[in-house]
Design a protein around this motif. Sequence first.
Motif, PDB file in Angstrom:
ATOM      1  N   MET A  20     -56.664  10.616  -6.324  1.00 12.43           N
ATOM      2  CA  MET A  20     -57.388   9.358  -6.412  1.00 12.43           C
ATOM      3  C   MET A  20     -58.612   9.500  -7.324  1.00 12.43           C
ATOM      4  N   ALA A  21     -59.341  10.596  -7.196  1.00  9.24           N
ATOM      5  CA  ALA A  21     -60.519  10.823  -8.034  1.00  9.24           C
ATOM      6  C   ALA A  21     -60.133  10.936  -9.504  1.00  9.24           C
ATOM      7  N   VAL A  22     -59.058  11.672  -9.780  1.00  7.88           N
ATOM      8  CA  VAL A  22     -58.597  11.802 -11.165  1.00  7.88           C
ATOM      9  C   VAL A  22     -58.194  10.433 -11.711  1.00  7.88           C
ATOM     10  N   GLY A  23     -57.487   9.656 -10.909  1.00  7.07           N
ATOM     11  CA  GLY A  23     -57.086   8.310 -11.328  1.00  7.07           C
ATOM     12  C   GLY A  23     -58.277   7.414 -11.633  1.00  7.07           C
ATOM     13  N   ILE A  24     -59.313   7.486 -10.809  1.00  8.29           N
ATOM     14  CA  ILE A  24     -60.512   6.674 -11.034  1.00  8.29           C
ATOM     15  C   ILE A  24     -61.215   7.104 -12.312  1.00  8.29           C
ATOM     16  N   ILE A  25     -61.322   8.410 -12.534  1.00  9.73           N
ATOM     17  CA  ILE A  25     -61.989   8.912 -13.741  1.00  9.73           C
ATOM     18  C   ILE A  25     -61.218   8.497 -14.994  1.00  9.73           C
ATOM     19  N   THR A  28     -61.616   4.745 -15.541  1.00  8.94           N
ATOM     20  CA  THR A  28     -62.923   4.396 -16.094  1.00  8.94           C
ATOM     21  C   THR A  28     -62.965   4.689 -17.585  1.00  8.94           C
ATOM     22  N   ALA A  29     -62.456   5.852 -17.986  1.00  9.62           N
ATOM     23  CA  ALA A  29     -62.423   6.201 -19.411  1.00  9.62           C
ATOM     24  C   ALA A  29     -61.546   5.225 -20.176  1.00  9.62           C
ATOM     25  N   PHE A  30     -60.402   4.865 -19.606  1.00  9.51           N
ATOM     26  CA  PHE A  30     -59.499   3.916 -20.256  1.00  9.51           C
ATOM     27  C   PHE A  30     -60.159   2.543 -20.384  1.00  9.51           C
ATOM     28  N   ASN A  31     -60.904   2.152 -19.365  1.00 11.33           N
ATOM     29  CA  ASN A  31     -61.619   0.874 -19.410  1.00 11.33           C
ATOM     30  C   ASN A  31     -62.618   0.859 -20.560  1.00 11.33           C
ATOM     31  N   ASN A  32     -63.318   1.976 -20.776  1.00 11.69           N
ATOM     32  CA  ASN A  32     -64.266   2.058 -21.890  1.00 11.69           C
ATOM     33  C   ASN A  32     -63.548   1.935 -23.228  1.00 11.69           C
ATOM     34  N   VAL A  33     -62.383   2.555 -23.345  1.00 10.06           N
ATOM     35  CA  VAL A  33     -61.600   2.461 -24.579  1.00 10.06           C
ATOM     36  C   VAL A  33     -61.188   1.012 -24.828  1.00 10.06           C
ATOM     37  N   ASP A  85     -59.694  -8.297 -22.335  1.00 15.07           N
ATOM     38  CA  ASP A  85     -59.724  -6.937 -21.779  1.00 15.07           C
ATOM     39  C   ASP A  85     -58.629  -6.772 -20.728  1.00 15.07           C
ATOM     40  N   PHE A  86     -58.592  -7.730 -19.805  1.00 15.95           N
ATOM     41  CA  PHE A  86     -57.621  -7.674 -18.713  1.00 15.95           C
ATOM     42  C   PHE A  86     -56.190  -7.663 -19.245  1.00 15.95           C
ATOM     43  N   LEU A  87     -55.901  -8.536 -20.217  1.00 16.52           N
ATOM     44  CA  LEU A  87     -54.544  -8.602 -20.763  1.00 16.52           C
ATOM     45  C   LEU A  87     -54.139  -7.299 -21.444  1.00 16.52           C
ATOM     46  N   VAL A  88     -55.081  -6.678 -22.168  1.00 16.50           N
ATOM     47  CA  VAL A  88     -54.771  -5.397 -22.821  1.00 16.50           C
ATOM     48  C   VAL A  88     -54.487  -4.330 -21.769  1.00 16.50           C
ATOM     49  N   ILE A  89     -55.324  -4.261 -20.743  1.00 14.98           N
ATOM     50  CA  ILE A  89     -55.131  -3.269 -19.678  1.00 14.98           C
ATOM     51  C   ILE A  89     -53.822  -3.534 -18.939  1.00 14.98           C
ATOM     52  N   ALA A  90     -53.557  -4.786 -18.585  1.00 14.52           N
ATOM     53  CA  ALA A  90     -52.329  -5.126 -17.855  1.00 14.52           C
ATOM     54  C   ALA A  90     -51.092  -4.787 -18.684  1.00 14.52           C
ATOM     55  N   LEU A  91     -51.119  -5.097 -19.978  1.00 16.66           N
ATOM     56  CA  LEU A  91     -49.983  -4.789 -20.848  1.00 16.66           C
ATOM     57  C   LEU A  91     -49.774  -3.285 -20.952  1.00 16.66           C
ATOM     58  N   THR A  92     -50.857  -2.538 -21.096  1.00 19.49           N
ATOM     59  CA  THR A  92     -50.754  -1.086 -21.202  1.00 19.49           C
ATOM     60  C   THR A  92     -50.192  -0.484 -19.921  1.00 19.49           C
ATOM     61  N   ILE A  93     -50.695  -0.921 -18.784  1.00 20.73           N
ATOM     62  CA  ILE A  93     -50.204  -0.406 -17.504  1.00 20.73           C
ATOM     63  C   ILE A  93     -48.729  -0.764 -17.328  1.00 20.73           C
ATOM     64  N   PHE A  94     -48.345  -1.969 -17.717  1.00 21.87           N
ATOM     65  CA  PHE A  94     -46.950  -2.390 -17.625  1.00 21.87           C
ATOM     66  C   PHE A  94     -46.051  -1.460 -18.446  1.00 21.87           C
ATOM     67  N   VAL A  95     -46.465  -1.165 -19.684  1.00 23.66           N
ATOM     68  CA  VAL A  95     -45.667  -0.302 -20.559  1.00 23.66           C
ATOM     69  C   VAL A  95     -45.567   1.110 -19.981  1.00 23.66           C
ATOM     70  N   VAL A  96     -46.681   1.639 -19.469  1.00 27.89           N
ATOM     71  CA  VAL A  96     -46.679   2.990 -18.890  1.00 27.89           C
ATOM     72  C   VAL A  96     -45.780   3.046 -17.665  1.00 27.89           C
ATOM     73  N   ILE A  97     -45.897   2.075 -16.762  1.00 27.06           N
ATOM     74  CA  ILE A  97     -45.080   2.060 -15.536  1.00 27.06           C
ATOM     75  C   ILE A  97     -43.607   1.882 -15.889  1.00 27.06           C
ATOM     76  N   LYS A  98     -43.329   1.057 -16.884  1.00 27.26           N
ATOM     77  CA  LYS A  98     -41.942   0.863 -17.312  1.00 27.26           C
ATOM     78  C   LYS A  98     -41.358   2.186 -17.805  1.00 27.26           C
ATOM     79  N   GLY A  99     -42.135   2.957 -18.569  1.00 28.62           N
ATOM     80  CA  GLY A  99     -41.683   4.269 -19.034  1.00 28.62           C
ATOM     81  C   GLY A  99     -41.479   5.240 -17.891  1.00 28.62           C
ATOM     82  N   ILE A 100     -42.407   5.253 -16.949  1.00 23.35           N
ATOM     83  CA  ILE A 100     -42.292   6.138 -15.784  1.00 23.35           C
ATOM     84  C   ILE A 100     -41.050   5.778 -14.973  1.00 23.35           C
ATOM     85  N   ASN A 101     -40.818   4.485 -14.771  1.00 20.39           N
ATOM     86  CA  ASN A 101     -39.645   4.052 -13.998  1.00 20.39           C
ATOM     87  C   ASN A 101     -38.348   4.428 -14.699  1.00 20.39           C
TER      88      ASN A 101
END
Length: 144
Positions: A20-25, A28-33, A85-101
């Motif tokens: 959880m700590a690694v995920g939060i860190i 946060t870094a991804f949010n700054n990017v 910001d939200f749309l970029v983050i949501a799209l990125t998370i969607f693409v990452v989760i799709k790859g993981i799945n």
Amino acid sequence: MKSFIREFKDFAVKGNMIDMAVGIIIGTAFNNVVNTLVKKVVMPPLSLLTDDVNIAERRYVLREAVGDVSEVAIGYGELIEVLIDFLVIALTIFVVIKGINRFKKKAEDPQNKTVETPKNIELLSNIEVLLKEQNEFLKRKRAD
């Protein structure tokens, strides 16, 4: 009290808290990017399209500043920026989760030899094969 402390220690050490700590860190870094990407890359061209008006500074003034009384305004430009910001983050998370799945689906397929199948899936697959063989054997035995 000792069981509570032991339980907390197990929780913290076994990885839940560390994961959880690694995920939060990383989040946060991804949010700054993403914030920098939106403010420095996406918003300037949008400002050019709106006659050099900085969209983040757009607002609807409800009351002008008079003397010591400050201005009251609805800052809809900042809202637009945060939504981007939200749309970029949501799209990125969607693409990452799709790859993981996709990878997870390959890993869970016991017939796919390109990816190592987890042991529990492999065992279940072997049990399924044995049950099918047993059913075929019982059907043949009844037919005889």
